[in-house]
Write an enzyme that holds these catalytic residues in place. Sequence first.
Site, PDB file in Angstrom:
ATOM      1  N   GLU A 258       0.865  -1.189   0.000  1.00 15.04           N
ATOM      2  CA  GLU A 258       0.000   0.000   0.000  1.00 15.04           C
ATOM      3  C   GLU A 258       0.893   1.227   0.000  1.00 15.04           C
ATOM      4  OE1 GLU A 258      -3.388  -0.054   2.645  1.00 15.04           O
ATOM      5  OE2 GLU A 258      -2.890   1.954   3.334  1.00 15.04           O
TER       6      GLU A 258
ATOM      7  N   THR B  56      -3.939   4.910  -1.315  1.00 10.71           N
ATOM      8  CA  THR B  56      -4.976   5.475  -0.449  1.00 10.71           C
ATOM      9  C   THR B  56      -5.628   6.693  -1.102  1.00 10.71           C
ATOM     10  OG1 THR B  56      -3.407   6.853   0.733  1.00 10.71           O
ATOM     11  CG2 THR B  56      -3.825   4.680   1.657  1.00 10.71           C
TER      12      THR B  56
ATOM     13  N   ALA C 125      -9.627  11.844   2.614  1.00 12.53           N
ATOM     14  CA  ALA C 125     -10.996  12.225   2.962  1.00 12.53           C
ATOM     15  C   ALA C 125     -11.423  13.419   2.114  1.00 12.53           C
ATOM     16  CB  ALA C 125     -11.075  12.571   4.443  1.00 12.53           C
TER      17      ALA C 125
ATOM     18  N   ARG D  84     -15.970   3.749   3.982  1.00 13.00           N
ATOM     19  CA  ARG D  84     -16.698   4.945   4.404  1.00 13.00           C
ATOM     20  C   ARG D  84     -15.746   6.134   4.432  1.00 13.00           C
ATOM     21  NH1 ARG D  84     -18.264   6.105  10.511  1.00 13.00           N
ATOM     22  NH2 ARG D  84     -16.025   6.459  10.479  1.00 13.00           N
ATOM     23  N   GLY D  85     -14.521   5.894   4.940  1.00 11.40           N
ATOM     24  CA  GLY D  85     -13.557   6.978   5.130  1.00 11.40           C
ATOM     25  C   GLY D  85     -13.547   7.409   6.585  1.00 11.40           C
TER      26      GLY D  85
ATOM     27  N   HIS E 207     -14.471  -1.995  14.619  1.00 13.63           N
ATOM     28  CA  HIS E 207     -14.191  -0.598  14.263  1.00 13.63           C
ATOM     29  C   HIS E 207     -14.315   0.257  15.528  1.00 13.63           C
ATOM     30  CE1 HIS E 207     -15.340   3.429  12.630  1.00 13.63           C
ATOM     31  NE2 HIS E 207     -14.362   3.147  11.795  1.00 13.63           N
TER      32      HIS E 207
ATOM     33  N   GLN F 287      -7.995  -3.988   8.858  1.00 11.83           N
ATOM     34  CA  GLN F 287      -7.357  -2.928   9.638  1.00 11.83           C
ATOM     35  C   GLN F 287      -6.179  -3.571  10.360  1.00 11.83           C
ATOM     36  OE1 GLN F 287      -6.338   0.060  10.245  1.00 11.83           O
ATOM     37  NE2 GLN F 287      -8.453   0.837  10.221  1.00 11.83           N
TER      38      GLN F 287
ATOM     39  N   LYS G  83       8.235   3.712   1.230  1.00 13.76           N
ATOM     40  CA  LYS G  83       9.658   3.477   1.478  1.00 13.76           C
ATOM     41  C   LYS G  83      10.069   2.199   0.747  1.00 13.76           C
ATOM     42  CE  LYS G  83       9.619   5.397   6.089  1.00 13.76           C
ATOM     43  NZ  LYS G  83       9.674   5.163   7.502  1.00 13.76           N
TER      44      LYS G  83
HETATM   45  P1  FAD Z   1     -18.026   1.140   7.513  1.00 11.71           P
HETATM   46  O1  FAD Z   1     -17.960  -0.305   7.145  1.00 11.71           O
HETATM   47  O2  FAD Z   1     -19.093   1.949   6.877  1.00 11.71           O
HETATM   48  O3  FAD Z   1     -18.172   1.196   9.096  1.00 11.71           O
HETATM   49  C1  FAD Z   1     -18.071   2.414   9.806  1.00 11.71           C
HETATM   50  C2  FAD Z   1     -18.777   2.271  11.155  1.00 11.71           C
HETATM   51  O4  FAD Z   1     -20.193   2.239  10.974  1.00 11.71           O
HETATM   52  C3  FAD Z   1     -18.450   0.977  11.905  1.00 11.71           C
HETATM   53  O5  FAD Z   1     -18.463   1.282  13.270  1.00 11.71           O
HETATM   54  C4  FAD Z   1     -19.591   0.033  11.544  1.00 11.71           C
HETATM   55  O6  FAD Z   1     -19.812  -0.904  12.583  1.00 11.71           O
HETATM   56  C5  FAD Z   1     -20.768   0.990  11.393  1.00 11.71           C
HETATM   57  N1  FAD Z   1     -21.639   0.604  10.283  1.00 11.71           N
HETATM   58  C6  FAD Z   1     -21.291   0.075   9.088  1.00 11.71           C
HETATM   59  N2  FAD Z   1     -22.387  -0.097   8.302  1.00 11.71           N
HETATM   60  C7  FAD Z   1     -23.436   0.367   9.013  1.00 11.71           C
HETATM   61  C8  FAD Z   1     -24.812   0.489   8.725  1.00 11.71           C
HETATM   62  N3  FAD Z   1     -25.313   0.093   7.540  1.00 11.71           N
HETATM   63  N4  FAD Z   1     -25.605   1.030   9.702  1.00 11.71           N
HETATM   64  C9  FAD Z   1     -25.107   1.436  10.889  1.00 11.71           C
HETATM   65  N5  FAD Z   1     -23.795   1.345  11.210  1.00 11.71           N
HETATM   66  C10 FAD Z   1     -22.972   0.813  10.274  1.00 11.71           C
HETATM   67  N6  FAD Z   1      -9.609   5.934   5.134  1.00 11.71           N
HETATM   68  C11 FAD Z   1      -9.447   6.930   4.217  1.00 11.71           C
HETATM   69  O7  FAD Z   1      -9.960   8.035   4.415  1.00 11.71           O
HETATM   70  N7  FAD Z   1      -8.716   6.708   3.072  1.00 11.71           N
HETATM   71  C12 FAD Z   1      -8.155   5.513   2.800  1.00 11.71           C
HETATM   72  O8  FAD Z   1      -7.511   5.342   1.772  1.00 11.71           O
HETATM   73  C13 FAD Z   1      -8.313   4.452   3.739  1.00 11.71           C
HETATM   74  N8  FAD Z   1      -7.774   3.221   3.527  1.00 11.71           N
HETATM   75  C14 FAD Z   1      -8.049   2.194   4.395  1.00 11.71           C
HETATM   76  C15 FAD Z   1      -7.563   0.909   4.112  1.00 11.71           C
HETATM   77  C16 FAD Z   1      -7.865  -0.160   4.959  1.00 11.71           C
HETATM   78  C17 FAD Z   1      -7.365  -1.546   4.626  1.00 11.71           C
HETATM   79  C18 FAD Z   1      -8.634   0.060   6.124  1.00 11.71           C
HETATM   80  C19 FAD Z   1      -8.969  -1.083   7.041  1.00 11.71           C
HETATM   81  C20 FAD Z   1      -9.093   1.324   6.429  1.00 11.71           C
HETATM   82  C21 FAD Z   1      -8.807   2.404   5.568  1.00 11.71           C
HETATM   83  N9  FAD Z   1      -9.275   3.694   5.824  1.00 11.71           N
HETATM   84  C22 FAD Z   1      -9.076   4.707   4.914  1.00 11.71           C
HETATM   85  C23 FAD Z   1      -9.944   3.974   7.088  1.00 11.71           C
HETATM   86  C24 FAD Z   1     -11.436   3.779   7.011  1.00 11.71           C
HETATM   87  O9  FAD Z   1     -11.988   4.710   6.103  1.00 11.71           O
HETATM   88  C25 FAD Z   1     -11.961   3.988   8.432  1.00 11.71           C
HETATM   89  O10 FAD Z   1     -11.631   2.896   9.230  1.00 11.71           O
HETATM   90  C26 FAD Z   1     -13.403   4.372   8.550  1.00 11.71           C
HETATM   91  O11 FAD Z   1     -13.596   4.934   9.851  1.00 11.71           O
HETATM   92  C27 FAD Z   1     -14.368   3.209   8.420  1.00 11.71           C
HETATM   93  O12 FAD Z   1     -14.402   2.733   7.138  1.00 11.71           O
HETATM   94  P2  FAD Z   1     -15.226   1.397   6.802  1.00 11.71           P
HETATM   95  O13 FAD Z   1     -15.214   1.255   5.342  1.00 11.71           O
HETATM   96  O14 FAD Z   1     -14.780   0.271   7.641  1.00 11.71           O
HETATM   97  O15 FAD Z   1     -16.696   1.874   7.288  1.00 11.71           O
END
Ligand code: FAD
Length: 310
Positions: free
Chosen positions: A18, A52, A55, A111-112, A154, A181, A294
């Site tokens: 990544e 990546t 936001a 989601r971000g 999360h 994560q 790196k």
């Molecule tokens: P979601 O799956 O939408 O979950 C977010 C929260 O909402 C969780 O607490 C979940 O339990 C809850 N939830 C999910 N679906 C629902 C629903 N339908 N109703 C109610 N609650 C719900 N961030 C960036 O900004 N840019 C990046 O490039 C980036 N890369 C990443 C790469 C990886 C491998 C990982 C693991 C994370 C990355 N992130 C990045 C961080 C990520 O955006 C955050 O962890 C963010 O807070 C949650 O994203 P998610 O897709 O897991 O969200």
Amino acid sequence: MSKKVTDIMKERMAFSFEVFPPKTDKGMETLTGKGGVLDKLYGLNPDYISCTYGAGGSNVGKNLEVLKSIKAANVATPITHFTCIGNTRDGIKEQLQTYLDSGIDHVLALRGDLPFGWTGTGGDLHYATELVKFIRAQFGDKFTIGVAGSPEGHISCRSIEADISFLKQKQDEGADFIMTQLCWDLDQFRWWIDAIRAAGITLPVDVGIMPVLDSKATINMALSRNGCVMPRPLAEIISKYWIFDSPFAPTEAEESVKQKKADFKEAGIEYTIKLIDEYRVAGIAGIHLYALNKYEDVARLVAESGIKDM
Ligand code: FAD
């Protein structure tokens, strides 16, 4: 067309990197220029390289530039991360079409991270589940879709069970694989793998590994957003090579900080290699190393852990 990463995962364990879009032109040159970091990383033969996405799409131009250069090199499948933050449906459609037009047909649908002070995504979609559904509705099977999984739950989930049920929903909406994560707690990871399988989640799990190279970055990644557990052996390395000011004593110029940082890195590389060993026998589909833009340290990790030849 790039090789589908889920096809690779059916054959063997995948291995990937990544990177992130640098903020400056100089950083871009170091990453994507001739003989730069990406050129060197290609020499390690990764199956895919993801980039990546900031936001609100703040770095979307540079994200695309990085991905296009990965595509042009034709060594590894390019994957873009993509988030709901601040994006309208039309904007998402337009940006994703641009990726497709550039030959980038793999997306990590997220989601971000909410910028500080925000209570929602500020866009039309609120969760990754909605983004996966939207991508499938608009683009059919044109994209291979990855989604995030959080082995420790999360940080803002109401319970780990709720988190797993939303992960199942991502599968049901059409996700193809999971990227995790960071998680240093292998007991928790093994519990989570059993729990997601029991919940009917069959998607391949690609494990995200942040190399332990710097104590400040390690603590920051664990605690600034993710609330990750640091197991005793990792805490011991941080203690042994402690470089921070003490709130209980006046700050003294620390002669040995440079040496401690170097020693921490050595111990951290050894720790990361053991972590990779443990993950490889934990029923996973791939190792995804955060390369942190790196080369040298990452190359050492790859060589010494043996993941290049998986
Ligand atoms: P979601 O799956 O939408 O979950 C977010 C929260 O909402 C969780 O607490 C979940 O339990 C809850 N939830 C999910 N679906 C629902 C629903 N339908 N109703 C109610 N609650 C719900 N961030 C960036 O900004 N840019 C990046 O490039 C980036 N890369 C990443 C790469 C990886 C491998 C990982 C693991 C994370 C990355 N992130 C990045 C961080 C990520 O955006 C955050 O962890 C963010 O807070 C949650 O994203 P998610 O897709 O897991 O969200």
